[in-house]
Scaffold this active site. Structure first.
Site, PDB file in Angstrom:
ATOM      1  N   GLU A 187      41.811  36.158  40.056  1.00 59.82           N
ATOM      2  CA  GLU A 187      42.508  35.541  41.437  1.00 59.82           C
ATOM      3  C   GLU A 187      42.182  35.919  42.563  1.00 59.82           C
ATOM      4  O   GLU A 187      42.028  37.030  43.362  1.00 59.82           O
ATOM      5  CB  GLU A 187      44.427  35.991  41.830  1.00 59.82           C
ATOM      6  CG  GLU A 187      45.454  35.802  41.018  1.00 59.82           C
ATOM      7  CD  GLU A 187      46.810  36.088  41.216  1.00 59.82           C
ATOM      8  OE1 GLU A 187      47.557  35.852  40.255  1.00 59.82           O
ATOM      9  OE2 GLU A 187      46.770  37.548  41.958  1.00 59.82           O
ATOM     10  N   CYS A 188      41.708  34.672  43.553  1.00 59.22           N
ATOM     11  CA  CYS A 188      41.441  34.805  45.299  1.00 59.22           C
ATOM     12  C   CYS A 188      39.820  35.650  44.903  1.00 59.22           C
ATOM     13  O   CYS A 188      39.005  35.026  44.472  1.00 59.22           O
ATOM     14  CB  CYS A 188      42.085  34.797  45.904  1.00 59.22           C
ATOM     15  SG  CYS A 188      41.877  34.326  47.941  1.00 59.22           S
ATOM     16  N   GLY A 189      39.730  36.505  45.530  1.00 65.20           N
ATOM     17  CA  GLY A 189      38.484  37.586  45.590  1.00 65.20           C
ATOM     18  C   GLY A 189      38.209  38.142  44.531  1.00 65.20           C
ATOM     19  O   GLY A 189      37.403  37.980  44.166  1.00 65.20           O
ATOM     20  N   THR A 239      41.807  31.985  40.329  1.00 60.58           N
ATOM     21  CA  THR A 239      42.142  30.124  41.184  1.00 60.58           C
ATOM     22  C   THR A 239      42.400  31.185  42.276  1.00 60.58           C
ATOM     23  O   THR A 239      42.007  31.953  42.588  1.00 60.58           O
ATOM     24  CB  THR A 239      43.591  30.318  41.088  1.00 60.58           C
ATOM     25  OG1 THR A 239      44.211  32.063  40.719  1.00 60.58           O
ATOM     26  CG2 THR A 239      43.670  30.019  39.392  1.00 60.58           C
TER      27      THR A 239
END
Length: 436
Positions: free
Chosen positions: A327-329, A427
């Site tokens: 997720e993200c990072g 994501t």
């Protein structure tokens, strides 16, 4: 019966978190059990709440969660004496389009739970106008009740007197006024406050904030203003499915943005979670059946992540046979490369083709509704996932198969589709809940 209320403000940056922590610790010091919540998608403040109260705090979010899910989460305050929900942004700030049970505004939670609002007002650069702002917030939405105001950063006794008189004339209670006090300022960075776990002196800072607030705020008057509350039974909890039975979760200063309610829901469903630290060059547990890399601050540690061969090779070996999700990072670390704020390009794990850069920062912020075009751990193809995106990276390349069609809160399709390649998925948004 608990005393329940919401801490909010006209805008961000006026001292909601500091006041929440100070009140929570001050009442805890009096022997009361205090339960905190965070309204909205903030993964940093709940850790501060836990440090102040000794009890886990979770997020409640009217855009992503239904009323039953929110009721289920707040029921953890059933044995508390005081329940505090800290708001995000301004009291009525949400998105334009309604989500599951509201727009994500703090006012939604206040009205839904029947808790009055304690408003933090920073009257810097004004005096009587602060009363007009408070009165406007009081009268803006029927069903949201204002308990009173705490003034923050007042410049002088004369300044305080002018503001107090105007508020009293408007029929608004003033619980206290805080002079400027640099010793209780919480350090910040580009995604918000520096995380509680990174601050070795956080306990002392909260204690000082509690002492300072107890000296300047009428704690008994605040308690008397709160609504008597007991949780209503919730037929169902949140619609959250664990990504696997045994989950290897990256957890350190670079990978820490995960909502507490998600981890609790996974465990409640019977999943086991084992943590590992990429920054310590650890690989995921070989006995796990799924690996999850949450968001955090990989851009601050990109050189170390790139140099940690055991982590990188261990993650690649894991992904040959089992799902890995970021997720993200975490998504950025699954990618090919990350360019930091100084323009230095660091090789990441290469499980996905994503390449990102912080050299030219651009904020990406907002709710996300994703319809999965392919399955990801814990969720089937076609599932509708609600989450939140907040980062400053720029996509340089996103060449893999899109994971989802992603919309913002207005319904517009966005470019951050996520990616899927082999057993790896990622994501940019942080998952909050799945639509039922």
């Amino acid at each position: 019966m608990a005393a329940g209320f919401v801490i909010s403000a006209p805008a961000s940056g006026v001292g909601k978190t500091t006041l929440t922590l100070a009140l929570a610790r001050a009442w805890r010091n009096r022997g009361l059990n205090v339960q905190c919540f965070k309204s909205g998608p903030d993964y940093i403040d709940p850790a501060f709440h836990a440090a102040a109260t000794g009890r886990a705090s979770v997020n409640v979010d009217s855009w992503a969660m239904d009323r039953g899910g929110i009721a289920h989460l707040v029921s953890r305050g059933a044995d508390a004496d005081v329940v505090l929900a800290e708001g995000s942004m301004g009291l009525f700030d949400g998105v334009a389009a309604r989500g599951v049970s509201g727009t994500g505004a703090t006012a939604d939670i206040a009205e839904m739970l029947g808790w009055p609002v304690v408003l933090v007002i920073d009257p810097s650069g004004q005096a009587q106008t602060a009363a007009a702002i408070a009165a406007g917030l009081r009268d803006y939405r029927p069903g949201v009740r204002l308990a009173g105001v705490v003034l923050n950063r007042v410049a002088s006794p004369r300044h305080e007197d002018l503001v107090r008189r105007a508020l009293n004339d408007s029929g608004i209670a003033v619980f206290g006024a805080l002079p400027r006090h640099a010793e209780i300022s919480l350090p910040k960075r580009h995604l918000g406050l520096v995380q509680a776990e990174e601050q070795g002196e956080i306990g002392k800072l909260i204690d000082e904030a509690a002492r300072f607030v107890a000296e300047h705020v009428d704690l008994d008057a605040v308690l008397r203003s709160a609504a008597s509350w007991s949780p209503q039974p919730a037929a169902k909890g949140l619609n959250v499915t664990p990504p696997g039975q045994r989950i290897a979760l990256a957890r350190d200063a670079a990978f820490s943005f995960v909502y507490p309610h998600m981890l609790e829901a996974w465990r409640r469903a019977g999943a086991e979670i084992s943590t590992f630290s990429p920054l310590s060059d650890e690989a995921p547990d070989a006995s796990a059946d799924v690996c999850w890399l949450p968001g955090g601050y990989p851009e601050l540690h990109a050189g170390k992540i790139a140099a940690n061969a055991r982590f990188r090779s261990g993650l690649r070996a894991f992904a040959e046979t089992r799902p890995v999700h970021g997720e993200c990072g975490g998504y950025m670390v699954l990618g090919t490369a990350l360019t930091d704020a100084d323009g230095i390009r660091h090789e990441m794990t290469g499980l996905l083709g994503l390449e990102t850069s912080f050299a030219k920062r651009r904020m990406h912020l907002g709710y996300r509704l994703a319809e999965l075009a392919a399955p990801m751990p814990g969720h089937r193809s076609g599932a509708r996932l609600r989450g939140h995106e907040f980062h400053y990276s720029t996509i340089l390349a996103q060449p893999d198969t899109p994971l989802a069609v992603v919309h913002d809160a207005t319904g517009a399709v966005i470019a951050e589709t996520g990616s899927q390649r082999g057993h790896a998925t990622g994501t940019f948004f942080h998952l909050i809940a799945e639509d039922r």
